[in-house]
Design an enzyme around this catalytic site. Structure first.
Site, PDB file in Angstrom:
ATOM      1  N   GLU A 778       0.866  -1.177   0.000  1.00 15.48           N
ATOM      2  CA  GLU A 778       0.000   0.000   0.000  1.00 15.48           C
ATOM      3  C   GLU A 778       0.898   1.221   0.000  1.00 15.48           C
ATOM      4  OE1 GLU A 778      -2.815  -0.056   3.179  1.00 15.48           O
ATOM      5  OE2 GLU A 778      -3.335  -2.149   2.853  1.00 15.48           O
ATOM      6  N   CYS A 812      -1.489   8.708   3.714  1.00 14.21           N
ATOM      7  CA  CYS A 812      -1.462   8.235   2.328  1.00 14.21           C
ATOM      8  C   CYS A 812      -2.694   8.719   1.570  1.00 14.21           C
ATOM      9  CB  CYS A 812      -1.402   6.712   2.291  1.00 14.21           C
ATOM     10  SG  CYS A 812       0.057   6.001   3.066  1.00 14.21           S
TER      11      CYS A 812
END
Length: 1019
Positions: A778, A812
Site C-alpha cells: 500500500e 497516504c
C-alpha cells in the site's frame, strides 16, 4: 456564579424514559378538552384547503418518494449553479431520478403547480428513455434548454419564497407588519448555517447588527415579551466554534455575542441563541452564561436560547438556565423546539463510537420529552416559555393545562391554518412566527433541513393532511406509544458499539463535546506518560544491548530508548518464526481469533499508554491518536471475525456424485510486516493481525521513527496469548528490512510506505531464488478531489481542509490536488484558504491544536523544498507561518495543469487546479495517465457526474460529498492500484485470503463401496 453545566452526554434510554413517564402523569382530568381542541385544530388543517403552501409541497412530494428526494436535491443545489451547462446536467439528473412524467398533482396552488410543471415537463417529453442524456436531448429538441432551465429556476425560487419571509431585513419587516392585525409576533433568523472563515464570521456579525438596528427602528412602542426579536446562531459568529477551541471562542465569540445583546437591549428586543449540535451544547451554555453575567445587560429580560427536546439533556439544560436566571436575578426566554439535526446526530455518534446517542431514537420519546420540558418550563418562575411546534396534540395539551406567561411559535410558511384556528378559540394566546431572512444562496441548507425535519414519515406535518390517517391516530399520547421504559430506544437503530453486530463489537470512542469523558481521556494519557523501550523480541524474549534515545516529534526530547536489530538478530527472528510456524498454523482458527479479541481488550485497557505514545512519539493530536487507537482495535476484531468465517472449516465445493470436494485455507509461512511511521499503531496492527489470523508467523519491522509504539503493541499481543515464536519484533532501519527480504524462510511481505520503497522490495523479491513470493503493498498517491458548480462551498471547505491538512497532511489518503470548476473556483478556493488559515499549529498535546509536527527533520526539509518550488512556479493562495521545531504550516498553490504536480508532497501542502465546465474529461484523462489510484474525492450533486468520474478512474477509495480520509475497517477497505498499491484492500474481505495458500482435497467416495448419497435417495 452557578457551576458550569454538567449532565451525562448520552444516558440510557430506558432510565430516561422512566423519569419522563413519571414527569408526565395521566392528563385524564383534561383529556376531553385536549382532544376537543386537538380535533378542531386538525379539522382546520384538513378542511377547506387549510394546508399552507409549504405543507402542500411536502404532501405532494413526500420524502419517501423518488420525486421528493429529487426535488430536495434540486432545490438544494440549482440556485447556486452559475453556468448553464452544469444547471442543465443537474436538472436532467434529477428528472431522471423520479417518475415526474406520470405525477398528477393532488393539491392546487401556485407553488405545487409550478414545481410539478417544471419537474414533469421534461420527463413527459422523453417518456420511455429517462437517462439524463436523453432528457437533455429531448428538452433541447422540443423546447430548448433555456426554456426548461428557466422554468426549473423559477420554480425553485418560488419555493424559496415560501420558506423565507424575505431576502433582506427591510422587506421582511414590511411583510411582517401585515401580520400585526392578527397579533402575530416575529423572530427574525438571518440565514447562515455557520462561518468557515474570518470573513464569513465578520459578514454574519454585520448582518445581525444591521438587522437588530432595522428591527429596533421599525418596532415602535411596546414592551417585552410582545416585542419582535432576532435569532442568532453562534456557529455563524466564529469560524472555529468547536469544543476543542473553547479558549479562543470565549475570547473572540463571547464578546461578539455581547455586542449584539447590548444592541438588542438598547431597542428592548428579544435575542435568542439558536440551538446547535449536541457536541456544542456545553460550549453554547458556557458562552450564554458568560454573556448573561455581564452587568451591562442588567434589567433586560429579552435574552434567551433554544432548547432541543430530542436531546437527552433537555431537562438538565432547562434547570441550568433557570439557575442562571436566579443567580443574575433575570427573566430569560426559552424556545423549546423538537430539534432539526436528528439524522446528523445519530450518524455522528456512530462514527465517533460514542457510548450512546445524545438524542432519542424514537420520535415518541422526543414528544414525551417535549411534554416534560414544557411542564418544567412552565414551573420555572424566571423563565418565559416559547413553544415551537406544529403538532396539534402538543399545542392543545399546553393550551389546556398551562398557566402563566408563554407563547407558541411556528415556522414561516407553515402552520397558518392551525394557529389561526387556535387564536379564534383562544384569543388570549400569543403566537410568534420564526421567520428566516436571506438570499437564495443562504436558503439552501436551511431549506433541506426543514424538508427533512417536517417531511419525515413520522412527523405530524406529514400525517395531518393525509386523510387516510384517522384523527384518533393523531391523538395517541406519547406515553401510550412508548408504554414501558424498555421500548424507549428504537429497535432498528443499534447502539454505536453494536453497529457491526453480531460479527464484532465496534471500537469505543467519544464525542469531544462530552467534557467529562474527554477530561477522563486526557487524564489517562497524562498518567501513562513515561519512558519506553523497544528492542528486538525473538521467540518471546527481548534482546539486550546498546540503545539510542528515541526523540519526540513534538520537541525532540528523549521519550525512550531503542535497540535496533542487526543482521544476526534478523536471522534469528526469521529462524524462530519458521520453527513456530507449523504449530501456529495448526492452531484452530477459533483460538487464533480469540487471541486477537483478547488483544483488542488489552488495547482498550491500555488506552492511556497507547494514546500517550501516539502523541509523544508520532506527534499526533488527541483526535488523531484516538482515531488510530480505535482503528487498531477494529483491525483486531475484524480480522478475528473474518478468520472465523474463512479458516474454521473447509469450504465445500460442487462435484459429481460419489465424490467430495473441499477447499482449505492455510498459512503461507513467515510473513515480513514492514509498517510506516504515519500510522505506527493502526497499520502495524492491521498487517500483523491479518497475517497471524491467516496462520502465518510474523516478523514485524516498524518504522525507525516510531519503534516504541510497535513494542507496546507486541507486548499486548503476547499478553493476549500470541506465542512468542509466532510474532517477532525487529526495530531498525532499511538494513534490517533488507535482511528479512533475503532470508530463505520468507514466505511473503506486507508493506505500507512510499512507492519507491515498494518497487525496491518488489525487485528484491524478484531477484530471489526459489518460490515466487507475494507482496501486498500500500503506497501513496497524488489524490484528487473534483468539485463542480453544484457543490456546496461550505461543505467543500470543511472536507478539503480536513482531507489536506489533518495529521499535518501525513496520510497516504490525504488530498493533494483540488480540482475546481472554474465558474465557482474563486469562491471555493477562497473558502478553503480562509478555513485553512484558521487552523492552529503547535504542540499536539494541546486540545486546541489542529496541526502537529511532521515526523522528522528530513521530512521537514523535503516539504520546505517543495514549498519553495511552489512559491516560484505557482500562484500562492495561502502561505501559513509555523512555530520553530518540526512544524510546517499549511500552504495552497494553484497550478495550471495536472501534469505540473509530478510527485506526492507528503505534508500540509495543497495544490488547486481550475477546469472549464466542458473540460472534465480532459482532467480525468490526465489523472489516469499519472498512474496513481489511491483515494479520490467528488463533490457534486449530479449523480451522473459522480458515476462518470468513478468509472473513468481506477482509484481504490472514492469519497462523494465528504472528506477523503479516515477509512473505517470493514466499511471502507483501504488500498489502491497502479502506483498506489497492489491490493487487496486492508480491512476488507479479500485481505486474509491473500495471506493464505489454498488447498483442495478431492475424495472418491465410491472407492469405499459406493455413493451413499445416491443409494439412500427416496423415490
Amino acid at each position: 456564579m452557578p457551576p458550569r453545566f454538567a449532565a451525562p452526554y448520552a444516558p440510557d434510554d430506558a432510565a430516561l424514559a422512566a423519569d419522563l413517564l413519571a414527569a408526565c402523569p395521566d392528563d385524564s382530568g383534561r383529556a376531553s378538552a385536549i382532544d376537543g381542541l386537538s380535533r378542531d385544530l386538525i379539522g382546520a388543517v384538513r378542511e377547506g384547503g387549510g394546508l399552507g403552501t409549504v405543507e402542500r409541497l411536502l404532501q405532494e412530494y413526500a420524502l419517501t418518494s423518488r420525486e421528493g428526494l429529487a426535488l430536495m436535491a434540486l432545490a438544494e443545489a440549482l440556485l447556486r449553479v452559475p453556468d448553464s451547462g452544469t444547471a442543465d446536467r443537474l436538472i436532467a439528473d434529477k428528472l431522471g431520478e423520479g417518475d415526474f412524467a406520470h405525477h398528477a398533482p393532488r393539491h392546487e396552488g401556485l407553488l405545487v403547480s409550478a414545481s410539478s410543471w417544471a419537474l414533469g415537463l421534461g420527463a413527459r417529453l422523453v417518456a420511455g428513455d429517462d437517462t439524463p442524456e436523453a432528457i437533455l436531448r429531448g428538452l433541447a429538441r422540443r423546447l430548448g434548454r433555456p426554456a426548461v432551465r428557466g422554468a426549473a429556476l423559477a420554480a425553485m425560487r418560488l419555493m424559496g419564497t415560501q420558506f423565507v419571509l424575505a431576502e433582506e431585513i427591510g422587506t421582511a419587516l414590511k411583510r411582517s407588519a401585515e401580520g400585526e392585525g392578527r397579533r402575530t409576533r416575529y423572530s427574525y433568523d438571518m440565514l447562515g448555517e455557520g462561518a468557515r472563515t474570518a470573513a464569513d464570521a465578520a459578514a454574519y456579525r454585520g448582518a445581525y447588527a444591521e438587522a437588530i438596528a432595522a428591527i429596533g427602528r421599525a418596532a415602535g412602542d411596546g414592551r417585552l415579551p410582545d416585542r419582535p426579536g432576532i435569532s442568532v446562531k453562534l456557529s455563524a459568529l466564529h469560524p472555529r466554534y468547536a469544543p476543542t477551541q473553547e479558549a479562543r471562542v470565549m475570547a473572540e465569540l463571547a464578546p461578539a455575542l455581547l455586542d449584539l445583546a447590548r444592541a438588542a437591549k438598547a431597542h428592548d428586543l428579544n435575542l435568542t441563541v439558536d440551538a446547535e449540535e449536541a457536541e456544542r451544547l456545553e460550549l453554547s451554555l458556557h458562552v450564554f452564561g458568560a454573556v448573561l453575567a455581564d452587568s451591562s445587560l442588567a434589567g433586560w429580560d429579552g435574552f434567551g436560547l433554544a432548547v432541543q427536546a430530542y436531546g437527552k439533556r433537555c431537562l438538565p439544560v432547562i434547570d441550568h438556565v433557570e439557575a442562571l436566571a436566579q443567580t443574575h436575578e433575570r427573566r430569560l426566554m426559552v424556545r423549546l423546539v423538537k430539534g432539526a439535526y436528528w439524522d446528523t446526530e445519530v450518524k455522528l455518534a456512530q462514527v465517533q463510537g460514542a457510548p450512546g446517542y445524545p438524542v432519542f431514537t424514537r420520535k415518541a420519546m422526543t414528544d414525551l420529552s417535549y411534554l416534560a420540558a414544557s411542564r418544567r418550563l412552565l414551573a420555572a418562575p424566571r423563565l418565559t416559555p416559547q413553544f415551537a411546534t406544529h403538532n396539534a396534540l402538543t399545542i392543545a395539551t399546553i393550551a389546556e393545562t398551562a398557566t402563566g406567561p408563554y407563547e407558541f411559535q411556528r415556522l414561516q410558511g407553515m402552520g397558518e391554518a392551525l394557529y389561526d384556528r387556535l387564536l379564534e378559540r383562544r384569543p388570549d394566546l400569543a403566537v410568534r412566527v420564526y421567520a428566516p431572512v436571506g438570499g437564495h444562496r443562504e436558503l439552501l441548507a436551511y431549506l433541506v433541513r426543514r424538508l427533512l425535519e417536517n417531511g419525515a414519515n413520522s412527523s405530524f406535518v406529514a400525517r395531518v393532511a393525509d386523510a387516510s390517517v384517522p384523527v384518533d391516530d393523531l391523538l395517541v399520547r406519547p406515553q401510550a406509544l412508548i408504554g414501558s421504559p424498555e421500548r424507549a430506544a428504537h429497535p432498528r437503530i443499534p447502539l454505536p458499539r453494536d453497529l457491526y453486530a453480531p460479527e464484532r463489537v465496534n471500537s469505543p470512542g467519544l464525542a469531544f463535546g462530552d467534557s467529562a469523558r474527554l477530561a477522563e481521556l486526557m487524564r489517562e494519557a497524562a498518567a501513562a506518560a513515561g519512558p519506553g523501550l523497544a528492542a528486538p523480541v525473538i521467540d518471546g524474549t527481548e534482546r539486550g544491548g546498546a540503545t539510542r534515545p528515541v526523540p519526540s516529534a513534538i520537541d525532540g526530547t528523549a521519550i525512550g530508548q531503542v535497540l535496533e536489530a542487526d543482521e544476526a538478530a534478523a536471522d534469528a527472528a526469521m529462524e524462530a518464526a519458521a520453527r513456530a510456524f507449523p504449530a501456529w498454523d495448526a492452531t484452530p482458527a477459533e483460538d487464533r481469533a480469540a487471541c486477537l479479541e483478547r488483544a483488542a481488550g488489552g488495547f482498550e485497557a491500555h488506552r492511556g499508554r497507547l494514546l500517550h505514545l501516539l502523541q509523544a512519539e508520532a506527534g499526533k493530536t488527541l483526535d488523531d491518536a484516538l482515531s488510530e487507537w480505535r482503528e487498531a482495535i477494529d483491525f483486531l476484531r475484524y480480522d478475528a471475525a473474518q478468520g472465523r468465517s474463512l479458516f474454521r472449516r473447509p469450504a465445500a465445493l460442487p462435484g459429481p456424485a460419489g465424490e467430495s470436494n473441499a477447499l482449505w485455507l492455510r498459512g503461507r509461512g513467515v510473513i515480513a510486516a514492514i509498517s510506516p511511521w504515519n500510522f505506527p499503531l493502526a497499520i502495524f496492527i492491521g498487517q500483523v493481525a491479518a497475517a497471524l489470523m491467516a496462520g502465518n508467523t510474523v516478523v514485524a519491522k516498524p518504522a525507525p521513527q516510531t519503534p516504541l509504539i510497535a513494542a507496546e503493541a507486541v507486548r499486548l499481543l503476547h499478553a493476549a496469548g500470541v506465542p512468542g515464536g509466532a510474532l517477532a519484533l525487529l526495530p531498525g532501519g532499511p538494513e534490517a528490512g533488507a535482511c528479512l527480504l533475503g532470508h530463505p524462510a520468507l514466505a511473503g511481505v506486507v508493506f505500507t510506505g512510499s512507492t519507491g520503497t515498494a518497487k525496491a522490495i518488489q525487485r528484491a523479491l524478484a531477484a530471489r531464488e526459489g518460490a515466487i513470493l507475494p507482496l501486498i503493498a500500500e503506497t501513496g498517491g497524488i489524490n484528487a478531489m473534483i468539485v463542480d458548480a453544484t457543490a456546496l462551498p461550505e461543505q467543500v471547505a470543511d472536507d478539503a481542509v480536513t482531507s489536506a491538512f489533518r495529521s499535518a497532511g501525513q496520510r497516504c489518503s490525504a488530498l493533494r490536488l483540488l480540482v475546481v470548476q472554474e465558474e465557482v473556483a474563486d469562491r471555493m478556493i477562497a473558502a478553503v484558504a480562509g478555513a485553512a488559515r484558521e487552523l492552529r499549529i503547535g504542540d499536539p498535546r494541546a486540545l486546541s491544536t489542529d496541526i502537529g509536527p511532521v515526523i522528522d527533520a528530513a521530512a521537514k526539509e523535503r516539504l520546505l523544498a517543495a514549498i519553495a518550488r511552489g512559491r516560484q512556479a505557482a500562484r500562492v493562495h495561502l502561505a501559513g507561518e509555523a512555530p520553530a521545531g518540526l512544524y510546517v504550516a499549511p500552504h495552497i498553490f494553484e497550478i495550471a495543469r495536472v501534469e505540473d504536480l509530478t510527485d506526492e508532497v507528503f505534508g500540509p501542502v495543497l495544490h488547486v487546479l481550475r477546469y472549464p465546465a466542458d473540460g472534465l474529461d480532459a482532467v480525468l484523462a490526465s489523472l489516469k495517465a499519472g498512474g496513481y489510484g489511491l483515494t479520490l474525492g467528488v463533490q457534486s450533486r449530479i449523480e451522473a457526474t459522480v458515476a462518470r468520474v468513478r468509472a473513468a478512474l481506477p482509484h481504490g477509495n472514492v469519497y462523494v460529498n465528504r472528506s477523503m480520509i479516515g477509512a473505517v475497517v470493514g466499511t471502507q477497505p483501504f488500498g489502491g492500484s497502479g502506483l498506489s498499491g497492489t491490493g487487496p484492500k486492508a480491512g476488507g474481505p479479500h485481505y486474509l485470503p491473500r495471506l493464505a495458500i489454498e488447498q483442495t482435497a478431492t475424495v472418491n467416495l465410491a472407492a469405499a463401496g459406493g455413493s451413499v448419497g445416491l443409494v439412500t435417495l427416496e423415490e
